[in-house]
Enzyme design. Structure first.
Site, short mmCIF file in Angstrom:
data_model
loop_
_atom_site.label_atom_id
_atom_site.label_comp_id
_atom_site.label_asym_id
_atom_site.label_seq_id
_atom_site.Cartn_x
_atom_site.Cartn_y
_atom_site.Cartn_z
N CYS A 190 0.85 -1.18 0.00
CA CYS A 190 0.00 0.00 0.00
C CYS A 190 0.89 1.24 0.00
CB CYS A 190 -0.91 0.01 1.23
SG CYS A 190 -2.28 1.18 1.06
N CYS A 234 -0.11 4.35 1.55
CA CYS A 234 -0.49 5.40 2.51
C CYS A 234 0.59 5.74 3.54
CB CYS A 234 -1.81 5.07 3.20
SG CYS A 234 -1.77 3.54 4.12
N CYS A 289 -3.93 6.08 -0.22
CA CYS A 289 -3.40 4.79 -0.68
C CYS A 289 -3.11 4.77 -2.18
CB CYS A 289 -4.38 3.68 -0.31
SG CYS A 289 -4.74 3.64 1.46
N LYS A 338 -12.38 -4.85 2.52
CA LYS A 338 -11.79 -3.96 3.51
C LYS A 338 -12.70 -2.74 3.65
CE LYS A 338 -7.74 -1.17 4.57
NZ LYS A 338 -6.33 -0.89 4.29
N ARG A 375 -11.01 7.73 3.57
CA ARG A 375 -10.80 6.67 2.59
C ARG A 375 -12.10 6.08 2.05
NH1 ARG A 375 -5.58 6.68 3.66
NH2 ARG A 375 -4.62 5.81 5.54
N LYS A 378 -11.79 -7.47 6.63
CA LYS A 378 -11.17 -6.56 7.58
C LYS A 378 -12.07 -5.36 7.83
CE LYS A 378 -7.31 -3.42 7.86
NZ LYS A 378 -6.27 -2.73 7.20
N SER A 396 -6.31 -2.81 14.70
CA SER A 396 -5.75 -2.05 15.82
C SER A 396 -6.81 -1.61 16.84
CB SER A 396 -4.99 -0.83 15.28
OG SER A 396 -5.83 -0.02 14.48
N TYR A 444 -2.68 -8.52 16.63
CA TYR A 444 -1.63 -7.99 17.51
C TYR A 444 -1.56 -8.79 18.81
CZ TYR A 444 -2.22 -4.25 14.15
OH TYR A 444 -2.30 -3.57 12.97
C1 PBG Z 1 -3.02 0.45 4.91
C2 PBG Z 1 -3.56 -0.36 6.03
C3 PBG Z 1 -4.36 0.05 7.10
C4 PBG Z 1 -4.49 -1.07 7.94
C5 PBG Z 1 -3.81 -2.11 7.33
N1 PBG Z 1 -3.26 -1.67 6.14
C6 PBG Z 1 -4.92 1.38 7.46
C7 PBG Z 1 -5.94 2.00 6.63
O1 PBG Z 1 -6.41 1.46 5.63
O2 PBG Z 1 -6.26 3.15 6.94
C8 PBG Z 1 -5.21 -1.09 9.25
C9 PBG Z 1 -4.75 -2.11 10.22
C10 PBG Z 1 -5.18 -1.90 11.62
O3 PBG Z 1 -5.98 -1.00 11.97
O4 PBG Z 1 -4.72 -2.69 12.46
N2 PBG Z 1 -3.92 0.79 3.93
#
Ligand code: PBG
Length: 344
Positions: free
Chosen positions: A139, A141, A149, A214, A236, A267, A293, A332
């Site tokens: 990615c 970003c 991204c 996602k 996004r 996700k 996260s 995590y």
């Molecule tokens: C990058 C990406 C993101 C996450 C994984 N790859 C952030 C987003 O899309 O803003 C999030 C992972 C997480 O929150 O643990 N595009």
């Protein structure tokens, strides 16, 4: 005495059989002891189900805790081998790498630089634990000044010009030794483009794990601090999925499979268990789910306040994701959970 004939036997048994309800049926019989419960357990969690995400940064001897994610760090490459060895000893087979570049620019140049921080980390990990599966997040970003991204023109993330950069990034990761590449950008056509680019560059054996469904989720909040990847304007939602949509997720997965994805992903995980179940029922590919996260931080925060039992909550969360249909869980909590599963 000669036994009654089979037909007669069935008739008498049927007549004697009590209806399958209480009190002849007692569900608690098989819950009475741990041994019985273990015998009839339908879902089992193993350390080899987990993929452990790691943030890597330039510098030396640096291990900086991410404030919104207690227990997670930004690692300098030289400190990675020790962490990886510890993780592998717990039975975890795979990591997912994110990079914090030295400098950001409009097109995210470090993302596809052979000397980039992720490329360095891949080489270091492969030297330390060669059979560990290294997955890389593909990615832009983290690498772009605007934090989006893809390529931005007139305030809009341009789909097709972004594909070229993602292909370069994926090939560069494969050249450094990545075992699996995982595009997380949500551009249309990126799986097919990356598949073709990998094949042309001699990496026809490198699988693609596609972040297929996602969602544009508020649960990524802590990650954006960890990876310094917050968008500098807007959000996004013009490329990630709208949370209320289920059927659209099935189409995303279907398209990624058609374009050559080897593993598909949903996700976040916990707020989208129905989507995980839907993908499992419709498709036969290995399915990954990302316990993101924000899901992690909520558990950690409540545990720090002693509001919940962290160990039991984490294992329950991860088991639920697996029960919903995920084969692999990016989390995590991986190291803690692996430890708890080993009863340490
Ligand atoms: C990058 C990406 C993101 C996450 C994984 N790859 C952030 C987003 O899309 O803003 C999030 C992972 C997480 O929150 O643990 N595009």
């Amino acid at each position: 005495m000669c036994p009654v004939n089979a037909e007669e036997l069935i008739r008498t048994r049927a007549a004697q059989a009590a209806p399958a309800i209480f009190p002849s049926v007692r569900m608690r019989r098989l819950r009475r002891t741990e041994a019985l419960r273990e015998m009839v357990r339908e879902t089992d969690l193993r350390p080899s189900d987990f993929i452990y995400p790691l943030f890597v940064t330039h510098g030396k001897q640096s291990k900086k805790e991410i404030s919104a994610m207690p227990g997670q760090y930004q690692w300098s490459v030289d400190l990675l081998p020790a962490e990886i060895e510890e993780m592998a000893a717990l039975g975890i087979r795979a990591v997912l790498l994110f990079g914090l570049p030295a400098t950001k620019d409009e097109f995210g140049a470090e993302a596809y630089d052979s000397g980039g921080v992720v490329q360095q980390a891949i080489r270091a990990i492969k030297r330390a634990v060669p059979d560990l599966v290294v997955v890389t997040d593909v990615c832009l970003c983290e690498y772009t000044t605007h934090g989006h991204c893809g390529v931005v023109r007139e305030g809009y993330v341009q789909n097709d010009p972004t594909l070229e950069l993602l292909c370069r990034e994926a090939v560069s990761h494969a050249e450094a030794g990545a075992d699996i590449v995982a595009p997380s950008d949500m551009m249309d056509g990126r799986v097919g483009a990356i598949r073709a680019a990998l094949d042309e560059s001699g990496f026809s054996n490198t699988p693609i794990m596609a972040y297929s469904a996602k969602y544009a989720s508020a649960f990524y909040g802590p990650f954006r601090e960890a990876a310094q990847s917050a968008p500098q304007f807007g959000d996004r939602r013009a490329y990630q999925m709208d949370p209320p949509n289920f059927r659209e997720a099935m189409r995303e997965v279907e398209l990624d499979i058609a374009e050559g994805a080897d593993i598909v992903m949903v996700k976040p995980a916990l707020p989208y268990l129905d989507v995980i179940r839907g993908v499992r029922e419709r498709y036969d590919l290995p399915l990954a789910a990302y316990n993101v996260s924000g899901e992690y931080s909520m558990v950690k925060a409540a545990a720090e306040k002693n509001w919940i039992d962290e160990r039991r909550v984490v294992l329950e969360v991860l088991t639920s994701i697996k029960r919903a249909g995920a084969d692999l869980i990016i989390t995590y909590h991986a190291k803690d959970a692996a430890c708890w599963l080993a009863r340490c």
